[in-house]
Design a protein around this motif. Structure first.
Motif, PDB file in Angstrom:
ATOM      1  N   GLY A 167       0.777  -1.215   0.077  1.00 42.20           N
ATOM      2  CA  GLY A 167      -0.052   0.019   0.012  1.00 42.20           C
ATOM      3  C   GLY A 167       0.881   1.295  -0.093  1.00 42.20           C
ATOM      4  N   ALA A 168       0.726   1.762  -1.151  1.00 41.26           N
ATOM      5  CA  ALA A 168       1.735   2.956  -1.502  1.00 41.26           C
ATOM      6  C   ALA A 168       1.237   4.201  -0.858  1.00 41.26           C
ATOM      7  CB  ALA A 168       1.915   2.893  -2.978  1.00 41.26           C
ATOM      8  N   ALA A 169       2.047   5.001  -0.348  1.00 39.51           N
ATOM      9  CA  ALA A 169       1.831   6.123   0.403  1.00 39.51           C
ATOM     10  C   ALA A 169       1.724   7.104  -0.895  1.00 39.51           C
ATOM     11  CB  ALA A 169       2.763   6.741   1.502  1.00 39.51           C
ATOM     12  N   GLN A 170       1.205   8.343  -0.974  1.00 37.47           N
ATOM     13  CA  GLN A 170       1.186   9.184  -1.920  1.00 37.47           C
ATOM     14  C   GLN A 170       2.379   9.891  -1.979  1.00 37.47           C
ATOM     15  OE1 GLN A 170      -0.890   9.977  -4.459  1.00 37.47           O
ATOM     16  NE2 GLN A 170      -2.119   8.441  -4.025  1.00 37.47           N
ATOM     17  N   ALA A 171       3.363   9.852  -3.101  1.00 40.44           N
ATOM     18  CA  ALA A 171       4.388  10.462  -3.387  1.00 40.44           C
ATOM     19  C   ALA A 171       4.879  10.675  -4.926  1.00 40.44           C
ATOM     20  CB  ALA A 171       5.781   9.641  -2.852  1.00 40.44           C
ATOM     21  N   ASP A 172       5.813  11.458  -5.189  1.00 33.26           N
ATOM     22  CA  ASP A 172       5.995  11.728  -6.482  1.00 33.26           C
ATOM     23  C   ASP A 172       6.525  10.520  -7.070  1.00 33.26           C
ATOM     24  OD1 ASP A 172       5.114  14.191  -6.242  1.00 33.26           O
ATOM     25  OD2 ASP A 172       7.072  14.926  -6.308  1.00 33.26           O
ATOM     26  N   VAL A 173       6.150  10.061  -8.427  1.00 30.56           N
ATOM     27  CA  VAL A 173       6.703   9.187  -9.116  1.00 30.56           C
ATOM     28  C   VAL A 173       6.759   9.536 -10.456  1.00 30.56           C
ATOM     29  CG1 VAL A 173       4.323   7.946  -9.660  1.00 30.56           C
ATOM     30  CG2 VAL A 173       6.223   6.543  -9.834  1.00 30.56           C
ATOM     31  N   THR A 174       7.711   9.100 -11.274  1.00 33.32           N
ATOM     32  CA  THR A 174       7.873   9.671 -12.659  1.00 33.32           C
ATOM     33  C   THR A 174       7.584   8.543 -13.667  1.00 33.32           C
ATOM     34  OG1 THR A 174      10.308   8.887 -12.869  1.00 33.32           O
ATOM     35  CG2 THR A 174       9.710  10.965 -11.908  1.00 33.32           C
ATOM     36  N   ALA A 175       7.361   9.106 -14.967  1.00 35.26           N
ATOM     37  CA  ALA A 175       6.985   8.224 -16.154  1.00 35.26           C
ATOM     38  C   ALA A 175       8.136   6.937 -16.111  1.00 35.26           C
ATOM     39  CB  ALA A 175       7.029   8.903 -17.327  1.00 35.26           C
ATOM     40  N   ALA A 176       9.399   7.691 -16.068  1.00 33.26           N
ATOM     41  CA  ALA A 176      10.639   6.639 -15.999  1.00 33.26           C
ATOM     42  C   ALA A 176      10.515   5.593 -14.989  1.00 33.26           C
ATOM     43  CB  ALA A 176      11.899   7.348 -16.055  1.00 33.26           C
ATOM     44  N   ASP A 177       9.956   5.889 -13.811  1.00 31.51           N
ATOM     45  CA  ASP A 177       9.786   5.091 -12.640  1.00 31.51           C
ATOM     46  C   ASP A 177       8.826   3.943 -12.878  1.00 31.51           C
ATOM     47  OD1 ASP A 177      11.762   6.455 -11.110  1.00 31.51           O
ATOM     48  OD2 ASP A 177      10.092   7.514 -10.386  1.00 31.51           O
ATOM     49  N   VAL A 178       7.823   4.234 -13.541  1.00 30.65           N
ATOM     50  CA  VAL A 178       6.466   3.444 -13.809  1.00 30.65           C
ATOM     51  C   VAL A 178       7.334   2.318 -15.104  1.00 30.65           C
ATOM     52  CG1 VAL A 178       4.194   2.990 -14.693  1.00 30.65           C
ATOM     53  CG2 VAL A 178       4.866   4.953 -13.214  1.00 30.65           C
ATOM     54  N   TRP A 179       7.626   2.821 -16.104  1.00 24.08           N
ATOM     55  CA  TRP A 179       8.224   1.884 -17.082  1.00 24.08           C
ATOM     56  C   TRP A 179       9.230   1.042 -16.689  1.00 24.08           C
ATOM     57  CZ3 TRP A 179       7.727  -0.933 -20.839  1.00 24.08           C
ATOM     58  CH2 TRP A 179       8.796  -1.334 -21.661  1.00 24.08           C
ATOM     59  N   ALA A 180      10.053   1.471 -15.627  1.00 26.29           N
ATOM     60  CA  ALA A 180      11.072   0.702 -15.129  1.00 26.29           C
ATOM     61  C   ALA A 180      10.430  -0.338 -14.306  1.00 26.29           C
ATOM     62  CB  ALA A 180      11.947   1.391 -14.217  1.00 26.29           C
ATOM     63  N   GLY A 214       3.506  -3.699 -28.773  1.00 30.52           N
ATOM     64  CA  GLY A 214       2.989  -2.414 -29.535  1.00 30.52           C
ATOM     65  C   GLY A 214       3.458  -1.185 -28.633  1.00 30.52           C
ATOM     66  N   GLU A 215       2.705  -0.250 -28.573  1.00 33.41           N
ATOM     67  CA  GLU A 215       3.264   1.129 -28.144  1.00 33.41           C
ATOM     68  C   GLU A 215       2.525   1.479 -26.777  1.00 33.41           C
ATOM     69  OE1 GLU A 215       3.861   4.956 -30.606  1.00 33.41           O
ATOM     70  OE2 GLU A 215       1.952   5.329 -29.358  1.00 33.41           O
ATOM     71  N   MET A 216       3.229   1.889 -25.774  1.00 29.91           N
ATOM     72  CA  MET A 216       2.679   2.203 -24.588  1.00 29.91           C
ATOM     73  C   MET A 216       3.135   3.786 -24.330  1.00 29.91           C
ATOM     74  SD  MET A 216       3.233  -1.016 -22.364  1.00 29.91           S
ATOM     75  CE  MET A 216       2.458  -0.518 -21.094  1.00 29.91           C
ATOM     76  N   THR A 217       2.269   4.568 -23.400  1.00 25.70           N
ATOM     77  CA  THR A 217       2.931   5.903 -23.043  1.00 25.70           C
ATOM     78  C   THR A 217       2.621   5.652 -21.661  1.00 25.70           C
ATOM     79  OG1 THR A 217       0.704   6.727 -23.361  1.00 25.70           O
ATOM     80  CG2 THR A 217       2.118   6.871 -25.386  1.00 25.70           C
ATOM     81  N   PHE A 218       3.633   6.854 -20.975  1.00 26.12           N
ATOM     82  CA  PHE A 218       3.598   6.971 -19.387  1.00 26.12           C
ATOM     83  C   PHE A 218       3.550   8.660 -19.545  1.00 26.12           C
ATOM     84  CE2 PHE A 218       5.428   2.992 -20.550  1.00 26.12           C
ATOM     85  CZ  PHE A 218       4.758   2.228 -19.561  1.00 26.12           C
ATOM     86  N   THR A 219       2.511   9.226 -19.043  1.00 25.79           N
ATOM     87  CA  THR A 219       2.455  10.650 -18.588  1.00 25.79           C
ATOM     88  C   THR A 219       2.399  10.936 -17.500  1.00 25.79           C
ATOM     89  OG1 THR A 219       1.210  10.488 -21.009  1.00 25.79           O
ATOM     90  CG2 THR A 219       0.860  12.530 -19.638  1.00 25.79           C
ATOM     91  N   GLU A 220       3.295  11.888 -17.151  1.00 31.08           N
ATOM     92  CA  GLU A 220       3.297  12.543 -15.499  1.00 31.08           C
ATOM     93  C   GLU A 220       2.161  13.535 -15.513  1.00 31.08           C
ATOM     94  OE1 GLU A 220       7.014  13.989 -15.151  1.00 31.08           O
ATOM     95  OE2 GLU A 220       8.092  12.212 -15.418  1.00 31.08           O
ATOM     96  N   ASN A 221       1.311  13.567 -14.631  1.00 27.82           N
ATOM     97  CA  ASN A 221       0.073  14.284 -14.553  1.00 27.82           C
ATOM     98  C   ASN A 221       0.343  15.572 -13.650  1.00 27.82           C
ATOM     99  OD1 ASN A 221      -1.626  12.425 -15.983  1.00 27.82           O
ATOM    100  ND2 ASN A 221      -1.691  11.120 -13.893  1.00 27.82           N
ATOM    101  N   GLY A 222       1.280  15.756 -12.801  1.00 26.57           N
ATOM    102  CA  GLY A 222       1.685  17.024 -12.225  1.00 26.57           C
ATOM    103  C   GLY A 222       1.474  16.802 -10.789  1.00 26.57           C
ATOM    104  N   ASP A 223       0.639  15.735 -10.534  1.00 28.11           N
ATOM    105  CA  ASP A 223       0.476  15.613  -8.919  1.00 28.11           C
ATOM    106  C   ASP A 223       0.933  14.406  -8.265  1.00 28.11           C
ATOM    107  OD1 ASP A 223      -1.005  13.676 -10.448  1.00 28.11           O
ATOM    108  OD2 ASP A 223      -2.854  13.938  -9.786  1.00 28.11           O
ATOM    109  N   GLY A 224       2.244  14.074  -9.131  1.00 33.15           N
ATOM    110  CA  GLY A 224       2.985  12.957  -8.497  1.00 33.15           C
ATOM    111  C   GLY A 224       2.465  11.531  -9.209  1.00 33.15           C
TER     112      GLY A 224
END
Length: 513
Positions: A25-38, A85-95
């Motif tokens: 259970g993840a606490a709210q914190a900043d995560v980046t597009a690169a983090d999620v793809w990793a 195929g293709e995937m996108t990871f978009t940072e929403n500005g709220d972490g």
């Protein structure tokens, strides 16, 4: 024709890929597009796949195109590859990060082996209104996802470069919502929850050899829920699944489904068999880890109607409960490990048309029949079930005895039909150092208590029907008199069968052996 010839490890990896698309259970914190793809790459790599893709960053969006995953299975000279195929990871500005993919995503599965036909299966993975958001921290991510529909469709099949027209194979799930947590430490741990609306499936395939045969099955159920927990080493070797289990791999999946129905047809010229099924739902559980492998399947109020083919008349049967469970050790051990097996076919009924074949005068009670068996015990396994070399040695006899039975508990034994009922329970231990007393079988020591009601009434009915001659019935009654004593109530018998380690066998205290 066998279109896919791959091991359970490859199928697990395929399920991993589709599971990631459905979840990831993840606490709210900043995560980046690169983090999620990793995290995606780490999950797929942990499953034994080599992952590749062309990455490009534009503003807050990371785009990964031509995502491919490949697994080699050396012991079978087989390679399995999938193009996501293709995937996108978009940072929403709220972490948080939104994960996107095309509404229509082609997936290609290729199986290449020098000892088998090369097979390519094209799948179409379609989503409607799909949304996924990742939040948390790089090694502690929470995925939330939803879709109005997810569909998996077999698009094309190619064998040795030649297209095979199978027909229609598709699976559609409506109103999907779910969450997945991914935590990475010494192991990669996941916890998934998913619920859906109606589920529909269609399999309508022709003979791939070009004949006129056909298999068709269409069905639906009102909805399902899925709960899954798992842990895997950060690096898994697909050629050594036994080592992965020793390193901490585990998986536990439970799926429940609501009421549903299906229809099917099998055409094998000149015969055609057709039928329908219906049930009030059920549950499926599979768990695997160092403690062993467990399957548990159950269904409620299941009905089957079938006619045609070699069946001389329509079949109509129903079960109040149909269930099967199995737990078995999978790793060799010097210590005894638990096992279990159970089968329940409860409240079985069949139509009067079937009863009329062997009981036209209605001599027998047509009460629902039940078979219920529940066994547990302990045993030792002398090889690793998922080690290919040890498995082959066990099958060829090179390992000698593959295992030994130590204890057996008969927790439940119930067989009831046509007015008679047999119940029992008992327990035994086995001396595996003594293979002489019982002619090669480990010497047992224990007892079983049995109760039989309605047996004489059943015999009288079978005699009246002409199915059992009087002299044979008399022999059966004499045998029951040898092994049983009168019990409480009318037409009731009880028996205590004891087996001693010194070779004695007793029935109600009287020695039989």
């Amino acid at each position: 024709m066998k279109l896919l010839d791959m091991t359970d490890r490859a199928r697990f990896g395929m399920t991993t890929a589709i599971g990631l698309v459905l979840s990831a259970g993840a606490a709210q914190a900043d995560v980046t597009a690169a983090d999620v793809w990793a995290d995606w790459k780490g999950y797929l790599s942990s499953s034994g796949y080599e992952v590749a893709g062309d990455e490009s960053q534009s503003g807050d969006t990371l785009t990964v195109s031509d995502v491919t995953m490949t697994m080699a299975i050396p012991e079978e000279d087989t390679t399995v590859s999938v193009n996501l195929g293709e995937m996108t990871f978009t940072e929403n500005g709220d972490g948080t990060v939104s994960v996107g993919m095309p509404a229509e995503m082609p997936m290609q599965v290729q199986v290449e082996s020098p000892d088998a036909e090369e097979v390519s299966v094209g799948l179409q993975y379609n989503t409607s209104d799909f949304e996924m958001t990742a939040s948390g921290e790089p090694n502690d991510l929470l995925y939330n996802y939803s879709a109005s529909e997810i569909a998996v469709i077999v698009d094309d099949v190619t064998v040795e470069g030649k297209s095979v027209d199978l027909g229609t194979v598709e699976f559609r799930i409506a109103d999907v919502t779910g969450t997945t947590t991914m935590q990475v430490g010494e192991l990669r741990k996941s916890d998934q929850k998913m619920s859906t609306g109606p589920v529909n499936y269609t399999i309508d395939v022709a003979d791939p050899e070009g004949g006129t045969g056909q298999f068709m099955m269409k069905g639906q159920f009102a909805g399902m829920t899925v709960a899954a927990e798992g842990a895997m080493p950060l690096e898994m070797d697909p050629a050594d699944f036994a080592a992965s289990i020793n390193d901490g791999f585990s998986a536990d999946l439970t799926m429940t489904y609501s009421e549903g129905s299906s229809e099917f047809k099998v055409v094998d010229p000149p015969q055609t068999t057709e039928g329908t099924t219906k049930s009030d739902g059920g549950e499926f559980t599979v768990a695997m880890g160092a403690e062993g492998l467990t399957y548990d399947v159950s269904s409620k109020n299941m009905q089957l109607n079938m006619a045609g083919g070699d069946i001389p008349l329509p079949i109509e049967v129903a079960f109040g409960t149909a269930a099967f469970n199995l737990t078995t050790p999978i790793a060799k051990s010097e210590e005894a490990q638990d096992f279990a097996m159970g089968v329940t076919l409860g409240d079985f009924t069949m139509s009067d048309i079937i009863w009329g074949i062997f009981d036209p005068a209605g001599e027998l009670p047509h009460d629902p029949a039940t078979i219920d068996v529940d066994l547990t015990g302990t045993a030792k396994l002398f090889f690793d079930l998922f080690d290919p070399e040890q498995m082959e040695a066990a099958e060829t006899g090179e390992l000698g005895v593959p295992g030994e039975l130590n204890t057996l508990d008969i927790n439940t034994l119930t067989v009831s039909a046509a007015g008679a009922e047999l119940t029992g329970d008992g327990a035994f231990t086995f001396d595996n150092t003594d293979l002489e007393t019982f002619n090669g079988m480990p010497a047992p020591d224990g007892s079983v208590d049995l109760k039989l009601t309605g047996a004489n009434g059943l015999l009288d009915a079978l005699i009246a029907m002409g199915l059992v001659p009087e002299e044979q019935a008399m022999g059966v009654r004499m045998m029951m008199g040898m092994f049983a004593v009168p019990g409480e109530g009318e037409d009731a018998l009880t028996s205590k069968i004891e087996v001693k380690s010194d070779g004695q066998v007793l029935a109600n205290g009287q020695r039989l052996r």
